[in-house]
Design an enzyme around this catalytic site. Structure first.
Site, PDB file in Angstrom:
ATOM      1  N   TYR A 143      -5.505  -8.322  -1.283  1.00  0.00           N
ATOM      2  CA  TYR A 143      -5.759  -7.141  -0.443  1.00  0.00           C
ATOM      3  C   TYR A 143      -6.010  -7.606   0.983  1.00  0.00           C
ATOM      4  O   TYR A 143      -6.780  -8.539   1.211  1.00  0.00           O
ATOM      5  CB  TYR A 143      -6.958  -6.348  -0.964  1.00  0.00           C
ATOM      6  CG  TYR A 143      -7.251  -5.109  -0.155  1.00  0.00           C
ATOM      7  CD1 TYR A 143      -6.342  -4.053  -0.120  1.00  0.00           C
ATOM      8  CD2 TYR A 143      -8.429  -4.990   0.595  1.00  0.00           C
ATOM      9  CE1 TYR A 143      -6.602  -2.903   0.638  1.00  0.00           C
ATOM     10  CE2 TYR A 143      -8.698  -3.842   1.336  1.00  0.00           C
ATOM     11  CZ  TYR A 143      -7.780  -2.814   1.354  1.00  0.00           C
ATOM     12  OH  TYR A 143      -8.037  -1.678   2.097  1.00  0.00           O
ATOM     13  N   ASP A 235      -6.835 -15.325   4.693  1.00  0.00           N
ATOM     14  CA  ASP A 235      -7.582 -14.097   4.929  1.00  0.00           C
ATOM     15  C   ASP A 235      -8.996 -14.311   4.395  1.00  0.00           C
ATOM     16  O   ASP A 235      -9.259 -14.181   3.201  1.00  0.00           O
ATOM     17  CB  ASP A 235      -6.897 -12.911   4.239  1.00  0.00           C
ATOM     18  CG  ASP A 235      -7.627 -11.603   4.520  1.00  0.00           C
ATOM     19  OD1 ASP A 235      -8.722 -11.657   5.100  1.00  0.00           O
ATOM     20  OD2 ASP A 235      -7.094 -10.543   4.159  1.00  0.00           O
ATOM     21  N   LYS A 264     -16.241  -8.535   8.012  1.00  0.00           N
ATOM     22  CA  LYS A 264     -17.469  -8.407   7.209  1.00  0.00           C
ATOM     23  C   LYS A 264     -18.672  -9.190   7.773  1.00  0.00           C
ATOM     24  O   LYS A 264     -19.293  -8.745   8.716  1.00  0.00           O
ATOM     25  CB  LYS A 264     -17.161  -8.805   5.764  1.00  0.00           C
ATOM     26  CG  LYS A 264     -15.947  -7.993   5.223  1.00  0.00           C
ATOM     27  CD  LYS A 264     -16.122  -7.463   3.865  1.00  0.00           C
ATOM     28  CE  LYS A 264     -14.845  -6.760   3.393  1.00  0.00           C
ATOM     29  NZ  LYS A 264     -15.025  -5.588   2.611  1.00  0.00           N
TER      30      LYS A 264
HETATM   31  C1  LIG Z   1      -9.596  -9.946   2.034  1.00  0.00           C
HETATM   32  C2  LIG Z   1      -9.659  -8.690   2.859  1.00  0.00           C
HETATM   33  N1  LIG Z   1      -8.870  -8.565   3.928  1.00  0.00           N
HETATM   34  C3  LIG Z   1      -8.901  -7.477   4.706  1.00  0.00           C
HETATM   35  C4  LIG Z   1      -9.739  -6.418   4.409  1.00  0.00           C
HETATM   36  C5  LIG Z   1      -9.772  -5.213   5.277  1.00  0.00           C
HETATM   37  O1  LIG Z   1     -10.971  -5.158   5.982  1.00  0.00           O
HETATM   38  P1  LIG Z   1     -11.514  -3.783   6.551  1.00  0.00           P
HETATM   39  O2  LIG Z   1     -11.902  -2.943   5.381  1.00  0.00           O
HETATM   40  O3  LIG Z   1     -12.677  -4.180   7.428  1.00  0.00           O
HETATM   41  O4  LIG Z   1     -10.406  -3.176   7.341  1.00  0.00           O
HETATM   42  C6  LIG Z   1     -10.573  -6.501   3.300  1.00  0.00           C
HETATM   43  C7  LIG Z   1     -11.480  -5.403   2.952  1.00  0.00           C
HETATM   44  O5  LIG Z   1     -12.139  -5.370   1.950  1.00  0.00           O
HETATM   45  C8  LIG Z   1     -10.531  -7.663   2.501  1.00  0.00           C
HETATM   46  O6  LIG Z   1     -11.300  -7.785   1.409  1.00  0.00           O
END
Ligand SMILES: Cc1ncc(COP(=O)(O)O)c(C=O)c1O
Length: 424
Positions: A143, A235, A264
């Site tokens: 994700y 990521d 986060k």
């Molecule tokens: C691994 C990862 N990348 C990107 C995102 C997207 O982040 P945001 O919800 O702050 O847009 C998330 C969100 O949970 C994530 O877990």
């Protein structure tokens, strides 16, 4: 437990917010989500005044828990009292970038944005601009936020958008492979290597169970990307400054990606995202280079102050020792409970992340598809409501990770293990 106010608020919310929420996963709990009144250390108090041990922790950002230490609190209030933001640079964003660059070896420069989604969107654009190629490789079950290039399902180059509203032509540029499958990603590179701009991968799948890398998987990704002139993007929106302490998951696994996305934890509970990497690539972002990137709120002073003070506090106060120790105790305790009551389930996680996946064969899942075969109905409809009734707030669905914070205690851990024992 009395949950009437949450039910009534959800009823009202359904009239003005699509699905009653502002982010899809929040509506996953059955029959309605818990509305929160306030946080309290490692716990939350809901709109009805009921208290729960909270393992959601804001979906990951709250490394320090709900009671922000005095130094962090003071920094946030000072910044907010001096005017919330200016649309002009401030010293604190330089300091925050310096902190990240000092601790994460692959990062020399940082571009701050406002969410993890924005970070992955911008990182993919940068990789495409840098390489002059269009294709990106992502993991099935990975994700990367609500972004067009990665909301894709399928296998290899047989992909389609996973949401209405995304043109099929976007998915044509996205190749999907199972996590932990070296043969599959090697095959994709053999077929499309000259067109691949980047592999975008969570070092640990954290939105579909918690799936850790097996064997040399990340080394294989590093070698393949290097051999084919593509970028490796880690990521670390979830794992950044949570797994592997201050050097992040890339430090734990000893891998040097070309680009890293953060979010986060680095915002101390305020909206944030960031892209980090070597100067040579990062300076291709505008205004140093030509790859367009911008944002009114990017580098927001209050967020910067909250994030920097949070990380500084973590660096100076043995926070990682505490959260990782409690994480280990939780996983150990849950392993005993599972062995006794549900040997078909799997305890997964590392550092301050943990989860019991309702697998059917006791095998820790090796990819997103294996997590997808878990007994989701039992988890959603039977198990989670029982845990809630016992005063333990778990993640909103079977797939999301759960997080330990510095504010959690051994008592929270014991209460949680006992609740699992009763519910399983
Ligand atoms: C691994 C990862 N990348 C990107 C995102 C997207 O982040 P945001 O919800 O702050 O847009 C998330 C969100 O949970 C994530 O877990």
């Amino acid at each position: 437990m009395n949950r009437e106010t949450s039910r009534d608020l959800y009823d009202r919310a359904l009239g003005v917010l699509p699905g009653g929420v502002n982010s899809s996963v929040r509506a996953a709990p059955q029959p309605y989500p818990t509305f929160v009144r306030k946080g309290d250390a490692g716990r939350i108090v809901d709109a009805d005044g009921e208290k729960y041990v909270d393992w959601v922790m804001g979906l990951g950002p709250l490394l320090l828990g709900h009671d922000v230490p005095d130094a962090v609190q003071a920094a946030i209030q000072r910044r907010a009292s001096e005017g919330p933001m200016y649309g002009m640079p401030t010293e604190v964003e330089v300091e925050h970038a310096e902190f990240i660059a000092r601790h994460v070896p692959s990062v020399e420069m940082v571009r701050f944005v406002n969410s993890g989604t924005e970070a992955t969107v911008s990182a993919v654009r940068l990789a495409r601009g840098h390489t002059g190629r269009d294709k990106v490789v992502v993991m099935q079950g990975g994700y990367h936020g609500a972004q067009e290039s990665t909301l894709v399902e399928g296998d290899g180059d047989e992909t389609a958008p996973s949401s209405p509203g995304i043109p099929a032509s976007f998915a044509e540029h996205t190749l999907t492979v199972p996590f932990n499958d070296e043969a599959a990603v090697t095959e994709v590179f053999e077929a499309h290597g000259d067109d691949i701009a980047a592999v975008l991968v969570e070092p640990i799948l954290a939105n579909k169970g918690i799936v850790e890398p097996r064997g040399d998987y990340h080394e294989t990704l590093r070698d393949l990307t290097e051999d084919h002139g593509a970028l490796l993007i880690f990521d670390e929106v979830i794992t950044g400054f949570r797994v592997g302490g201050l050097s992040c998951a890339q430090g734990k696994y000893g891998i040097t990606p070309d680009l890293t996305t953060f979010g986060k934890v680095i915002g101390g509970g305020f909206p944030i995202g960031a892209i980090g990497g070597k100067t040579e690539i990062m300076e291709e972002f505008t205004p140093a280079g030509n790859v367009f990137q911008a944002g009114t709120f990017s580098g927001h002073p209050v967020t910067m102050a909250a994030g920097l003070e949070t990380l500084t506090y973590a660096a100076e106060n043995d926070v990682y020792e505490h959260v990782n120790d409690l994480g280990e105790r939780l996983r150990d305790g849950l392993r005993d409970v599972v062995a006794e009551h549900a040997p078909e389930y799997s305890v997964v996680g590392t550092d301050s992340m943990f989860k019991v996946v309702f697998t059917r064969d006791g095998e820790a899942p090796r990819n997103g598809a294996a997590v997808g075969r878990a007994n989701v109905q039992r988890w959603n409809r039977v198990f989670r409501p029982q845990m809630l009734e016992a005063g333990v707030m778990l993640s909103q669905n079977q797939f999301e990770s759960q997080f330990v914070s510095d504010a959690h205690t051994a008592t929270d851990v014991e209460k949680t293990i006992e609740a699992y024992r009763d519910a399983l």
